[in-house]
Design a protein around this motif. Sequence first.
Motif: not given
Length: 367
Positions: A167-172, A174-182
């Motif tokens: 599973y993955f946490d979708v939240k902002s 630092p240094d994300p590997n995908d724009l979803a994590y912004t």
Amino acid sequence: MKIELHENKVYFNNGTEKKEIHPFWLRERVDGEEFVDKGTQQRLFDPTSLSNDIIINKASIHEEFLEVNFNDGISSKLNLNKIALEFSKEDTVIKSIEKTKWDSGLSNIKNFEYQDNFYESKEMHDLLVSFYRFGFVVIKNIPTTKNYIVEFANSIGSVRRTNFGEYFDVKSKPDPNDLAYTSLALAPHTDNPYRNPVPCIQLLHCIESKVSGGYSTLVDGYTVTEDLKKSYPDYYKILTEVKVRFKFIDKEVILESLCPLIELDEHKNFKQVRFSPRLDFVPILDKEELDLYYQARKKLSEMYNSDKYRIEFKLAPKDLMMMDNHRLLHGRTVYDANEGERFLQGCYIDYDSTEGKLRHLKRKFNL
């Protein structure tokens, strides 16, 4: 459709043609406790070990059953309705649920409510039918403790692990590997187009939402491509034919897949859309062909991003959205991370999970 007999031969008559059913085909389907395990419906014999010279010594029809005596000494009663279903060559459970086209005018979609014994309930059956009709459902009041999204997914089928984990946490962050994590807005897209196969279904569970923005957006790729086919047939044609390279690069993995933006099935009907313009690379083609392709892709993008097709809504804590990643495009509106926390958890499952669960519930409730 009916089964007919003539001189110990069995025929299938669908009203337009009459064909003999191969005796060995019937012999493979013998019923009874000595031939089939009643729990798993698996054969207790290996048909490849039988002689191919099977013939029918005697056959008769009584009520809803075909009674057959074979030349190897085996006798069996076969349900006529089951035989007829096999000859229909259609998936009578999944394919019989007709897709409902929708756009921004979509309203009055039922939200489902989580409750005790939810996974084995008639409500779960209705939820899955609605999912296949519209491509998504929202379930309210899902527990938010201990990564419950994994338990929810595994209660339907099995989690499809990807390079983002179980599973993955979708939240902002630092240094994300995908724009979803912004906290940036995300335009309509499908997930993981670079994987083979692409994960079928995405689950997104809202854990916390203390921001004024961050609305979820959905677009029905099925509706858009059907409209494109009608209004811009040349664009539709080239987008179903040209395969583009989707690529994802991380510190530990490089994933690639070569696929069209619109994929059709063997009958030239809608099967899947892929759309993630930040990740696709168009092949080298003749200039005239590329001119058409770029025009087509731009038009498709304009339709995906149009207010005409998009719906948007805000997931509240304990809301879980299940969406068809082969059919729908999803995104979100921008939000300000300084306002507070916006935290969703996601995971993937495949179609065999929802299909298997739906078939089980239809059997359970005799639907």
